[in-house]
Write an enzyme that holds these catalytic residues in place. Structure first.
Site: not given
Ligand SMILES: [Fe+2]
Ligand SMILES: [Fe+2]
Length: 465
Positions: A325-326, A329, A354, A378-379, A407
């Site tokens: 998911h990240d 980043k 991200h 996810h955010h 998360d």
């Molecule tokens: Fe995360």
């Molecule tokens: Fe994230």
């Protein structure tokens, strides 16, 4: 328990090809290393052309192919340190370092001056300049060692041959012994590393300037940085216009057409899982503040999913999406990710990109479109106040809601250098305030059933289906 919403399963095992997955994920490595998107793919194509001109045996060609796609998998491991050394955006520092001639004192001085504490006073910058300058070689050896050693370990964990790992491990060595980290010289440097070194530098100067200048640099450094025999081979296809055009226009397709055993390897379930885990590790290695975050979010997501009735491929997709998911980043500088104070508006904008990067990187992989959607959301929040799209409740399916809750749960429960993990009653008090406003209440409830009475979390990493 609520009825699980039906989501079309777009994950199709039959279409997945191992080299294609790595080739697409190499975009994430390009991002974190400050390269132009497609750098690893183009470097791989140049390297494979050299290998074929040299008539390397098929197994060596396969080793080189994978090494070139994964060569920067250790780059996230030195990101925080690079940031600490120079005090600025490490992605920009890396970008500039690729076109700096480290044998030329004036260029080195210019480099250190321009990347040292770029946002601070002239006195602070001068102090950092001297500090970095006095330890120049030690610093280079240290960051190279981290990058190359970690990259070689990741290649091995993905089942690559020892020659593939060795190629990555000696990527920064130079023909004359002035490279890093082990100062190997001439034939002490593995042949695949000598090929990779020429290929990656040729690509960087080609894409930063133009092909003529790239060839000029490679030839100038022949016998110093590069093996003269490899430079000779590269010179032999300088005027093959169709080669340069095809790898410039569509490197991803050109890679699929390379005549090499690597391109026909099937992606078994186990191999896909190991790639997802390896890239989760690459993401987590980027920042000392988030060690193992991706694995914990994966664990919580799988737990919530299982409690809500997910099984089989749907759980597999959830597991992989939460691991990755990240991944976006990797495109955000550690100067922002690890900043102790408040972020300014521009820095916030970078952070908010991200999940979009996660979505874009995963969307490039055939068969990963569902992973891309889940990871990219996810955010997002039920009330539309999330990012990067500002989706609302009716657009967020259960899989997306699960990863969002997992998360936040990890952000609240993980230990931070500046604070201990929050006690569970506090964690669920905070989550309760967001239940059905921003976050899905059933997902929160599933975690509460498992963890409310836990004193501390000791996740078992990773990740069973
Ligand atoms: Fe995360
Ligand atoms: Fe994230």
């Amino acid at each position: 328990m609520r009825q699980i919403d039906r989501v079309e399963e777009s994950f199709d095992q039959a279409v997945l090809n191992f080299s294609q997955i790595l080739s697409s994920l190499s975009y994430a490595l390009d991002l974190t290393s400050g390269y132009t998107m497609g750098h690893a793919q183009r470097t791989c194509l140049i390297g494979m052309r050299i290998a074929q001109e040299l008539g390397l045996p098929p197994t060596s060609q396969t080793d080189l192919y994978f090494a070139l796609l994964l060569k920067d998998s250790g780059c996230s491991s030195n990101a925080a340190r690079m940031c600490e050394i120079f005090g600025g955006d490490e992605i920009a520092s890396k970008q500039l370092s690729r076109v700096t001639d480290w044998d030329n004192l004036i260029e080195v001085v210019k480099y250190v001056a321009s990347v040292s504490l770029p946002k601070r006073s002239i006195i602070a910058r001068a102090g950092r300049f001297l500090k970095v300058g006095l330890n120049g070689k030690g610093t280079t050896d240290e960051v190279s060692h981290t990058r190359c050693t970690r990259g070689a370990q990741i290649a091995q964990s993905l089942g690559m041959g020892p020659d593939s790992a060795a190629c990555i491990g000696s990527l920064e060595e130079r023909w004359n012994g002035a490279g890093s980290p082990n100062h190997l010289k001439h034939e002490e440097i593995p042949l695949l590393s000598r090929i990779a070194s020429v290929a990656q530098n040729l690509e960087v100067f080609w894409k930063t300037f133009d092909l003529d200048l790239a060839y000029e640099v490679i030839n100038k450094r022949s016998g110093r940085w590069f093996d003269p025999q490899i430079v000779q081979v590269v010179n032999s296809f300088r005027h093959d216009t169709s080669f340069w055009t095809s790898i410039s226009e569509d490197p991803k397709s050109a890679l699929r057409r390379v005549n090499c055993e690597a391109t026909v390897e099937k992606a078994t379930d186990d191999r896909i899982d190991s790639v997802c885990s390896a890239f989760a590790e690459i993401v987590d290695a980027k920042s000392p503040f988030t060690g193992e975050h991706s694995f914990r979010v994966c664990q919580y997501s799988v737990e919530i999913g299982s409690d809500l009735g997910f099984t089989g491929r749907r759980l597999t997709t959830l597991r992989r999406a939460s691991l990755l998911h990240d991944i976006g980043k990797l495109g955000v500088s550690n100067a922002i990710l690890d900043k102790p104070g408040k972020l300014d508006p521009e820095e916030w904008l970078s952070i908010r990109k991200h999940p979009q990067y996660s979505f874009e990187i995963l969307s490039h992989i055939d068969g990963f479109s569902r992973l891309a959607e889940i990871a990219g959301a996810h955010h997002e929040r039920l009330d539309g106040k999330g990012y990067f799209r500002g989706l609302t409740a009716d657009q967020l399916d259960l899989d997306m809601r699960i990863v969002a809750v997992a998360d936040v749960f990890d952000a609240l429960t993980a230990k931070r250098p500046y604070r201990d993990s929050l006690p569970m009653d506090k964690v669920f008090e905070i989550l309760a305030k967001d239940a059905d406003i921003a976050l899905d209440s059933e997902c929160i409830e599933a975690l509460k059933q498992r963890y409310f009475d836990s004193e501390a979390l000791e996740p078992t990493l990773p990740i069973a289906a």
